[in-house]
Design a protein around this motif. Structure first.
Motif, PDB file in Angstrom:
ATOM      1  N   ASN A   4      46.601  33.805  42.836  1.00  0.00           N
ATOM      2  CA  ASN A   4      46.234  34.923  43.720  1.00  0.00           C
ATOM      3  C   ASN A   4      44.922  35.584  43.319  1.00  0.00           C
ATOM      4  O   ASN A   4      44.285  36.241  44.135  1.00  0.00           O
ATOM      5  CB  ASN A   4      47.335  35.997  43.703  1.00  0.00           C
ATOM      6  N   ILE A   5      44.551  35.402  42.070  1.00  0.00           N
ATOM      7  CA  ILE A   5      43.302  35.999  41.574  1.00  0.00           C
ATOM      8  C   ILE A   5      42.109  35.483  42.392  1.00  0.00           C
ATOM      9  O   ILE A   5      41.089  36.158  42.521  1.00  0.00           O
ATOM     10  CB  ILE A   5      43.124  35.733  40.057  1.00  0.00           C
ATOM     11  N   THR A   7      46.359  46.903  28.601  1.00  0.00           N
ATOM     12  CA  THR A   7      47.314  46.156  29.426  1.00  0.00           C
ATOM     13  C   THR A   7      46.593  45.051  30.194  1.00  0.00           C
ATOM     14  O   THR A   7      47.069  43.921  30.279  1.00  0.00           O
ATOM     15  CB  THR A   7      48.024  47.117  30.404  1.00  0.00           C
ATOM     16  N   ILE A   8      45.415  45.388  30.753  1.00  0.00           N
ATOM     17  CA  ILE A   8      44.637  44.387  31.498  1.00  0.00           C
ATOM     18  C   ILE A   8      44.234  43.251  30.557  1.00  0.00           C
ATOM     19  O   ILE A   8      44.345  42.070  30.885  1.00  0.00           O
ATOM     20  CB  ILE A   8      43.389  45.036  32.145  1.00  0.00           C
ATOM     21  N   PHE A   9      43.810  43.634  29.354  1.00  0.00           N
ATOM     22  CA  PHE A   9      43.394  42.650  28.347  1.00  0.00           C
ATOM     23  C   PHE A   9      44.536  41.675  28.050  1.00  0.00           C
ATOM     24  O   PHE A   9      44.355  40.456  28.057  1.00  0.00           O
ATOM     25  CB  PHE A   9      42.965  43.407  27.071  1.00  0.00           C
ATOM     26  N   ILE A  10      45.733  42.246  27.850  1.00  0.00           N
ATOM     27  CA  ILE A  10      46.891  41.383  27.553  1.00  0.00           C
ATOM     28  C   ILE A  10      47.217  40.512  28.780  1.00  0.00           C
ATOM     29  O   ILE A  10      47.455  39.313  28.663  1.00  0.00           O
ATOM     30  CB  ILE A  10      48.114  42.239  27.133  1.00  0.00           C
ATOM     31  N   GLY A  11      47.182  41.117  29.957  1.00  0.00           N
ATOM     32  CA  GLY A  11      47.470  40.377  31.202  1.00  0.00           C
ATOM     33  C   GLY A  11      46.520  39.203  31.391  1.00  0.00           C
ATOM     34  O   GLY A  11      46.928  38.112  31.795  1.00  0.00           O
ATOM     35  N   LEU A  12      45.244  39.414  31.069  1.00  0.00           N
ATOM     36  CA  LEU A  12      44.238  38.366  31.275  1.00  0.00           C
ATOM     37  C   LEU A  12      44.432  37.163  30.354  1.00  0.00           C
ATOM     38  O   LEU A  12      43.874  36.099  30.584  1.00  0.00           O
ATOM     39  CB  LEU A  12      42.826  38.943  31.082  1.00  0.00           C
ATOM     40  N   PHE A  13      45.251  37.354  29.292  1.00  0.00           N
ATOM     41  CA  PHE A  13      45.521  36.226  28.409  1.00  0.00           C
ATOM     42  C   PHE A  13      46.278  35.107  29.116  1.00  0.00           C
ATOM     43  O   PHE A  13      46.378  33.996  28.616  1.00  0.00           O
ATOM     44  CB  PHE A  13      46.276  36.694  27.151  1.00  0.00           C
ATOM     45  N   TYR A  19      37.961  37.694  30.600  1.00  0.00           N
ATOM     46  CA  TYR A  19      37.883  37.381  32.032  1.00  0.00           C
ATOM     47  C   TYR A  19      36.822  36.316  32.303  1.00  0.00           C
ATOM     48  O   TYR A  19      37.063  35.342  33.019  1.00  0.00           O
ATOM     49  CB  TYR A  19      37.579  38.660  32.812  1.00  0.00           C
ATOM     50  N   LYS A  20      35.646  36.499  31.685  1.00  0.00           N
ATOM     51  CA  LYS A  20      34.539  35.567  31.902  1.00  0.00           C
ATOM     52  C   LYS A  20      34.908  34.154  31.443  1.00  0.00           C
ATOM     53  O   LYS A  20      34.677  33.175  32.139  1.00  0.00           O
ATOM     54  CB  LYS A  20      33.317  36.071  31.117  1.00  0.00           C
ATOM     55  N   LYS A  21      35.530  34.087  30.265  1.00  0.00           N
ATOM     56  CA  LYS A  21      35.957  32.783  29.734  1.00  0.00           C
ATOM     57  C   LYS A  21      37.063  32.207  30.617  1.00  0.00           C
ATOM     58  O   LYS A  21      37.080  31.017  30.903  1.00  0.00           O
ATOM     59  CB  LYS A  21      36.495  32.936  28.300  1.00  0.00           C
ATOM     60  N   GLY A  22      37.986  33.090  31.010  1.00  0.00           N
ATOM     61  CA  GLY A  22      39.155  32.645  31.768  1.00  0.00           C
ATOM     62  C   GLY A  22      38.806  32.112  33.143  1.00  0.00           C
ATOM     63  O   GLY A  22      39.316  31.073  33.552  1.00  0.00           O
ATOM     64  N   VAL A  23      37.929  32.801  33.846  1.00  0.00           N
ATOM     65  CA  VAL A  23      37.581  32.405  35.215  1.00  0.00           C
ATOM     66  C   VAL A  23      36.990  31.004  35.243  1.00  0.00           C
ATOM     67  O   VAL A  23      37.242  30.229  36.159  1.00  0.00           O
ATOM     68  CB  VAL A  23      36.627  33.440  35.850  1.00  0.00           C
ATOM     69  N   LEU A  49      35.968  28.571  42.744  1.00  0.00           N
ATOM     70  CA  LEU A  49      36.028  27.484  41.765  1.00  0.00           C
ATOM     71  C   LEU A  49      34.625  26.948  41.486  1.00  0.00           C
ATOM     72  O   LEU A  49      33.763  26.979  42.367  1.00  0.00           O
ATOM     73  CB  LEU A  49      36.896  26.338  42.295  1.00  0.00           C
ATOM     74  N   TYR A  50      34.449  26.460  40.286  1.00  0.00           N
ATOM     75  CA  TYR A  50      33.166  25.868  39.902  1.00  0.00           C
ATOM     76  C   TYR A  50      33.237  24.355  40.102  1.00  0.00           C
ATOM     77  O   TYR A  50      34.141  23.724  39.568  1.00  0.00           O
ATOM     78  CB  TYR A  50      32.865  26.162  38.427  1.00  0.00           C
ATOM     79  N   PRO A  51      32.305  23.776  40.857  1.00  0.00           N
ATOM     80  CA  PRO A  51      32.342  22.316  41.015  1.00  0.00           C
ATOM     81  C   PRO A  51      31.937  21.624  39.717  1.00  0.00           C
ATOM     82  O   PRO A  51      31.206  22.191  38.913  1.00  0.00           O
ATOM     83  CB  PRO A  51      31.325  22.052  42.124  1.00  0.00           C
TER      84      PRO A  51
END
Lengths: 263, 328
Positions: free
Chosen positions: A90-91, A161-167, A251-255, B77-79
């Motif tokens: 959903n993100i 909480t957001i930090f933990i959620g993003l894990f 978030y940056k790493k996760g996305v 998404l990243y291609p």
């Protein structure tokens, strides 16, 4: 900034639909306060007695303030939502909007916390006055500073909480980590002031989140001191900065790792 | 960049790594120590272009890679490989900037705040896209008129019917005047009348605002009534990219003859004539007009015994289904 205020306002308006649910939700908190009122009166055999720098009334008001903050920023739902957003994909629907997901989650959670915070504050203060018949401070400036410190405490707790959620980007389910965090704050930070712990532990607790999310505002309310006030505010601002940077990093790493299959 | 192109995609590739688990309890225990992965080519070398103001259907069976492509086009998404330009913007690098140029509607996912009214939602989306209050008000009035929302503008979204909600979803996604609108199954779950209404609104919006429409749908009615061009993807590759007219033209050499007979008749398949359904008195025959005429088919049936007859083109749904099955 305007967009985040709108997110905050929209969540606030949504929460107002559940006003009575929130009022009834206070019952649990009221019972805990009543138990602690009796417990501390039992422990303090004499009402003039001072234990670890706190009188019996200060101890009860301490628990009242920490309970209000804890009740307002209860993040179980937020953590579960972020976790589900990440795992369920959903993100994706938030990523392609022109806002920052962390800012969105924070603003939205603060909307909920505001409604809960106002209800809990009004009801808890009435309960405190009925139980004890006094108020630790009536100095307006001190009360304003306590209020600001409490708001900062809610912001920090929400960011954690957001930090933990993003894990959830990296592990299957982050809720066990939230469970650990919440129990740490609840058992150690909400019920007892730092001064109640052994001297050897106290410096660690002063560097822990407990100092900024529960102890700080409650301590200022029951025993205001300008030096404590400055150090608590400095610590809170540092914590906000660090927590936000940690959230952004995760978030940056996760996305980049995000895999959203299917329609 | 070509000024006339809304979307440019070249050699797009995306691979997913899927975790594998062996069956049963032992498999679960093994999985704790050693995880096996399987690579899936969700999108495999896709290239296409979409003109500004075009209404295009991007379809395919489930798992074909269409949603993955949309997610790459919208910056979700990243291609792994390839080039993408949406309104001249690379979604990988400038996702936020792109967000102001596009709108998205996912029929299966509500984007509106359920406890707020459509009006409050529109104001919210206006603020999200940094629009001035006066501009938002003006835009709300336009959209309320275009999508005929005035009747329920102050009703909380949770109390709206699905059709009303979808209208509000589309209106909300247009608040910032996006140049491209990605519609993913916009009519899913709607009754035929509401579906038709939504299609009319989409057409009107495309005409009035020249919005490029990128539509994904399993509903052939959506595709047939809205789009002039169709791209079909399967197994991560484009298997057809053609105009709707061409697609129909190539398949027009097949006709469906449905006949109701006075008495039972026994027919077998012949070259150019395929019996699709034989229920004794009712027959459904497909005639390949490059090999046989419709007249041949009628003669086979014996015209004196025909009570009623209907001759029609092959439905688009069957054409698409054939393309899915053949893979090319």
């Amino acid at each position: 900034m305007r967009k985040y205020l709108y997110i905050y306002k929209s969540e606030l308006m949504s929460q107002l639909q559940y006003l009575f649910n929130l009022v009834f939700g206070f019952i649990g908190c009221g019972i805990i306060l009543f138990i602690f009122f009796n417990l501390w009166h039992y422990i303090y055999s004499d009402s003039s007695q001072i234990i670890n720098g706190y009188s019996v009334d200060q101890m009860i008001w301490y628990v009242i303030i920490t309970e209000i903050i804890w009740g307002a920023c209860m993040g179980r739902t937020l953590c579960r939502k972020i976790s589900n957003d990440v795992r369920g994909g959903n993100i994706a629907y938030n990523i392609n909007k022109p806002y920052n997901y962390i800012g969105y989650s924070l603003a939205s959670h603060l909307g909920t916390a505001t409604v809960k915070g106002i209800i809990y504050t009004v009801l808890a203060l009435i309960l405190g006055l009925v139980m004890m018949g006094n108020f630790p401070t009536t100095n307006v400036l001190e009360l304003v500073l306590v209020l600001i410190s409490s708001i900062l405490a809610v912001v920090i707790s929400s960011l954690f909480t957001i930090f933990i959620g993003l894990f959830s980007f990296f592990i299957e389910d982050s809720s066990p980590f939230y469970w650990l965090y919440s129990k740490f704050i609840l058992v150690i930070g909400v019920i007892f002031p730092i001064e109640y712990f052994p001297n050897v532990v106290q410096p660690f607790l002063k560097f822990s989140p407990i100092y900024v999310v529960s102890y700080g505002p409650a301590k200022l309310f029951v025993n205001f001191n300008i030096n404590d006030c400055i150090s608590i505010f400095v610590a809170q601002f540092i914590y906000i900065l660090v927590a936000y940077l940690l959230c952004s990093l995760v978030y940056k790493k996760g996305v980049r790792r995000l895999n959203v299959n299917g329609g | 960049m070509n000024e006339e192109k809304a979307i440019r995609v070249k050699g797009l590739k995306k691979t997913f790594k899927i975790k594998l688990k062996e069956k049963g309890l032992i498999g679960s225990i093994k999985g704790m120590f050693k995880t096996k992965y399987k690579k899936i080519n969700a999108v495999n070398d896709i290239s296409f272009e979409v003109d500004k103001g075009e209404m295009i259907a991007f379809i395919g069976p489930n798992g074909a890679g269409k949603s993955t492509t949309i997610k790459m086009l919208t910056g979700i998404l990243y291609p792994d490989q390839g080039e993408i330009e949406v309104m001249g913007i690379d979604p990988r690098r400038k996702r936020k900037q792109l967000a102001y140029e596009i709108g998205t509607v996912f029929g299966q996912k509500e984007q509106l705040w359920m406890h707020l009214t459509p009006y409050d939602n529109f104001k919210f989306f206006g603020a999200i896209y940094d629009l001035d209050e006066r501009v938002v008000e003006k835009r709300i009035n336009e959209l309320v008129e275009l999508f005929e929302i005035s009747e329920f503008i102050n009703t909380p979204v949770r109390n709206l019917s699905l059709g009303q909600r979808i209208r509000c979803e589309i209106a909300a996604s247009l608040i910032h005047k996006p140049k491209i609108l990605f519609l993913d199954e916009p009519t899913i779950g709607l009754d035929p009348v509401v579906k038709e209404n939504i299609r009319t609104f989409i057409k009107r919006m495309n005409k009035e605002y020249k919005t490029t429409i990128f539509l994904t749908s399993h509903d052939v009615g959506d595709i047939e009534k809205l789009c002039k061009r169709i791209i079909i993807v399967n197994h991560g590759e484009i298997v057809l990219d053609d105009s709707m007219d061409n697609l129909k033209y190539h398949y027009l050499n097949k006709k469906i003859v449905e006949a109701k007979m006075k008495e039972k008749i026994n027919l077998d398949d012949e070259e150019g004539i395929t019996i699709l359904k034989d229920k004794g008195y009712n027959l459904k025959i497909e005639v390949d007009t490059t090999k046989r005429t419709v007249g041949d088919a009628i003669k086979l049936l014996d015209p004196d015994k025909i009570v009623d007859i209907n001759i029609s083109n092959v439905p688009l749904e069957n054409i698409i289904s054939d393309i899915y099955k053949s893979g090319n």
